[in-house]
Design a protein around this motif. Sequence first.
Motif, mmCIF file in Angstrom:
data_model
loop_
_atom_site.group_PDB
_atom_site.id
_atom_site.type_symbol
_atom_site.label_atom_id
_atom_site.label_comp_id
_atom_site.label_asym_id
_atom_site.label_seq_id
_atom_site.Cartn_x
_atom_site.Cartn_y
_atom_site.Cartn_z
ATOM 1 N N ARG A 15 -2.579 -3.534 -2.525
ATOM 2 C CA ARG A 15 -2.640 -4.968 -2.249
ATOM 3 C C ARG A 15 -1.246 -5.481 -1.875
ATOM 4 O O ARG A 15 -1.087 -6.286 -0.943
ATOM 5 C CB ARG A 15 -3.174 -5.719 -3.472
ATOM 6 C CG ARG A 15 -3.375 -7.217 -3.253
ATOM 7 C CD ARG A 15 -4.550 -7.482 -2.374
ATOM 8 N NE ARG A 15 -4.771 -8.901 -2.159
ATOM 9 C CZ ARG A 15 -5.749 -9.385 -1.439
ATOM 10 N NH1 ARG A 15 -6.607 -8.587 -0.862
ATOM 11 N NH2 ARG A 15 -5.893 -10.687 -1.275
ATOM 12 N N PHE A 16 -0.236 -4.989 -2.592
ATOM 13 C CA PHE A 16 1.133 -5.406 -2.304
ATOM 14 C C PHE A 16 1.570 -4.894 -0.927
ATOM 15 O O PHE A 16 2.221 -5.614 -0.167
ATOM 16 C CB PHE A 16 2.080 -4.904 -3.388
ATOM 17 C CG PHE A 16 3.508 -5.341 -3.189
ATOM 18 C CD1 PHE A 16 3.868 -6.668 -3.355
ATOM 19 C CD2 PHE A 16 4.491 -4.423 -2.820
ATOM 20 C CE1 PHE A 16 5.182 -7.089 -3.165
ATOM 21 C CE2 PHE A 16 5.795 -4.831 -2.621
ATOM 22 C CZ PHE A 16 6.146 -6.160 -2.801
ATOM 23 N N TYR A 17 1.196 -3.667 -0.593
ATOM 24 C CA TYR A 17 1.521 -3.143 0.736
ATOM 25 C C TYR A 17 0.936 -4.047 1.828
ATOM 26 O O TYR A 17 1.597 -4.337 2.828
ATOM 27 C CB TYR A 17 0.937 -1.738 0.923
ATOM 28 C CG TYR A 17 1.464 -0.664 0.001
ATOM 29 C CD1 TYR A 17 2.654 -0.808 -0.701
ATOM 30 C CD2 TYR A 17 0.749 0.530 -0.167
ATOM 31 C CE1 TYR A 17 3.122 0.183 -1.541
ATOM 32 C CE2 TYR A 17 1.210 1.537 -1.002
ATOM 33 C CZ TYR A 17 2.395 1.362 -1.691
ATOM 34 O OH TYR A 17 2.845 2.355 -2.508
ATOM 35 N N ASP A 18 -0.316 -4.462 1.624
ATOM 36 C CA ASP A 18 -0.968 -5.337 2.602
ATOM 37 C C ASP A 18 -0.220 -6.662 2.735
ATOM 38 O O ASP A 18 -0.046 -7.190 3.840
ATOM 39 C CB ASP A 18 -2.417 -5.611 2.187
ATOM 40 C CG ASP A 18 -3.329 -4.418 2.431
ATOM 41 O OD1 ASP A 18 -2.940 -3.512 3.196
ATOM 42 O OD2 ASP A 18 -4.435 -4.389 1.865
ATOM 43 N N LYS A 20 -5.956 8.247 5.573
ATOM 44 C CA LYS A 20 -5.982 8.451 4.124
ATOM 45 C C LYS A 20 -5.248 7.315 3.414
ATOM 46 O O LYS A 20 -5.706 6.800 2.387
ATOM 47 C CB LYS A 20 -5.333 9.800 3.788
ATOM 48 C CG LYS A 20 -5.340 10.162 2.313
ATOM 49 C CD LYS A 20 -4.652 11.506 2.081
ATOM 50 C CE LYS A 20 -4.642 11.866 0.594
ATOM 51 N NZ LYS A 20 -3.924 13.161 0.352
ATOM 52 N N PHE A 21 -4.116 6.912 3.982
ATOM 53 C CA PHE A 21 -3.333 5.807 3.430
ATOM 54 C C PHE A 21 -4.109 4.498 3.492
ATOM 55 O O PHE A 21 -4.172 3.740 2.518
ATOM 56 C CB PHE A 21 -2.019 5.697 4.210
ATOM 57 C CG PHE A 21 -1.157 4.520 3.841
ATOM 58 C CD1 PHE A 21 -0.492 4.471 2.630
ATOM 59 C CD2 PHE A 21 -1.000 3.452 4.725
ATOM 60 C CE1 PHE A 21 0.304 3.385 2.290
ATOM 61 C CE2 PHE A 21 -0.201 2.366 4.409
ATOM 62 C CZ PHE A 21 0.452 2.340 3.185
ATOM 63 N N LEU A 25 1.924 8.050 -4.448
ATOM 64 C CA LEU A 25 3.142 7.270 -4.205
ATOM 65 C C LEU A 25 4.115 8.013 -3.295
ATOM 66 O O LEU A 25 4.754 7.399 -2.428
ATOM 67 C CB LEU A 25 3.814 6.937 -5.539
ATOM 68 C CG LEU A 25 5.037 6.004 -5.464
ATOM 69 C CD1 LEU A 25 4.665 4.689 -4.794
ATOM 70 C CD2 LEU A 25 5.602 5.750 -6.859
ATOM 71 N N LEU A 26 4.245 9.330 -3.464
ATOM 72 C CA LEU A 26 5.156 10.101 -2.616
ATOM 73 C C LEU A 26 4.698 10.056 -1.162
ATOM 74 O O LEU A 26 5.527 9.890 -0.246
ATOM 75 C CB LEU A 26 5.222 11.549 -3.097
ATOM 76 C CG LEU A 26 6.125 12.485 -2.288
ATOM 77 C CD1 LEU A 26 7.569 11.966 -2.279
ATOM 78 C CD2 LEU A 26 6.072 13.907 -2.850
ATOM 79 N N LYS A 36 6.711 8.353 2.220
ATOM 80 C CA LYS A 36 6.950 9.063 3.486
ATOM 81 C C LYS A 36 6.477 8.226 4.673
ATOM 82 O O LYS A 36 7.132 8.181 5.721
ATOM 83 C CB LYS A 36 6.230 10.408 3.461
ATOM 84 C CG LYS A 36 6.868 11.430 2.529
ATOM 85 C CD LYS A 36 6.104 12.749 2.555
ATOM 86 C CE LYS A 36 6.772 13.779 1.640
ATOM 87 N NZ LYS A 36 6.026 15.075 1.633
ATOM 88 N N ILE A 37 5.333 7.559 4.518
ATOM 89 C CA ILE A 37 4.817 6.707 5.592
ATOM 90 C C ILE A 37 5.704 5.478 5.770
ATOM 91 O O ILE A 37 6.046 5.089 6.894
ATOM 92 C CB ILE A 37 3.360 6.292 5.298
ATOM 93 C CG1 ILE A 37 2.439 7.517 5.429
ATOM 94 C CG2 ILE A 37 2.912 5.172 6.245
ATOM 95 C CD1 ILE A 37 1.011 7.262 5.011
ATOM 96 N N MET A 38 6.114 4.868 4.650
ATOM 97 C CA MET A 38 6.959 3.679 4.724
ATOM 98 C C MET A 38 8.294 3.977 5.389
ATOM 99 O O MET A 38 8.926 3.102 5.980
ATOM 100 C CB MET A 38 7.194 3.121 3.314
ATOM 101 C CG MET A 38 5.958 2.551 2.666
ATOM 102 S SD MET A 38 6.264 2.117 0.953
ATOM 103 C CE MET A 38 4.580 1.881 0.386
#
Length: 381
Positions: free
Chosen positions: A314-317, A349-350, A357-358, A362-364
Amino acid sequence: MRYDYIIGGAGLAGLTLAWQMVENDLLEDRNLLIIDADKKETNDRTWSFWSKPELWIGDLPISQSWGKAVVKGEDFDLSQNLKPYRYYKIEGIDYYKFVLDKLKKNSQVTFIQDLITSENEEEKSINTQQSTYYYKSYFFKSYFFPDEIAALANPKKHFIWQHFYGWKIKTKQNRFNPDEFTYMDMQVPEVEGGLSFAYTLPESQKISLVEYTLFSADLWKKESYEKHLKNYIESNLEISDYEIIEVEFNKIPMTNSIFVKRSKSIIPIGTLAGTVKPSTGYSFMRNYKHVQQIVESLKSGQEDFALKESSRFRFYDEVLMNVLHTGKSSGHEVFGSMYKRNKLTQLLKFLNEETNLLEDIKIMNTVPKWPFIKAVAEELF
């Protein structure tokens, strides 16, 4: 007559809930009323989603599925295998018929074509243009009134539209590859404070849905969508001789605000409940999972109806919405960087909220850093 349950709106959320209530024997000694202003006899939308193959998906009226996808950006054009996922398409008219045919076989379900004008929680009543209906247990609400949209104008939250215009076209020559679809083509003009892209969902070598999509706060006039879609077909796809078979024109609210909270016996479902993922606009799988949660709650008597969400995702969004809505970075820069530097299967998948979290880090690490650092700080403080 007083019904045990009423569902307001026979869209994806309402029909899926009704179907699953029947499938799970929740209506053996109870009755259900569904109210919608539309007969659900037109192909007014398309739902797409990706998933690993599951038995229940095989029961759905899937019109097409793909195992390969194309992603295009300013300086890349990638074709990738989606294993272990497949990408599915369901035509709205097929889904309506699929569910309504099941519901018609159950004498405990009633469908009324009427427009809901208001609801009264204290009286447990639903007012329509033609009558008033009462319920004993719950009213599941999937529609929203204009004032509920206006209430989302919260300066501390982010609200944009996913709005799209598409044509299903038929060409005289073989122009499409039905074995792969275009997931996102960002080789289109950028839109300020959001994202613009096109995608194609081919049914055969001559027939495909071609859609122009935007994530932005401002909606366009119909003529603008038509102009950009026509230009994409004729310039990007280099198709000039085609016939328009169907038209799709719609908008979906994307926000990190909560639309409507539960009010005692009035339970929000669908978009109102937050089943549209704020960062992507996809809703089919989230809607199905929420319906399963509601059904299990009804069976157990727990009344646990709020959509279960990961606070981390939710925070990522919220951070992504901040970046796009405030224009800290362009949508093409953000999404182009992600899709160029990550495998599509890992991003899916993300977006399914299945990564650890790892994997997230990597995506971030592949997005523009300073715009996201600023957005994180604003969302935290």
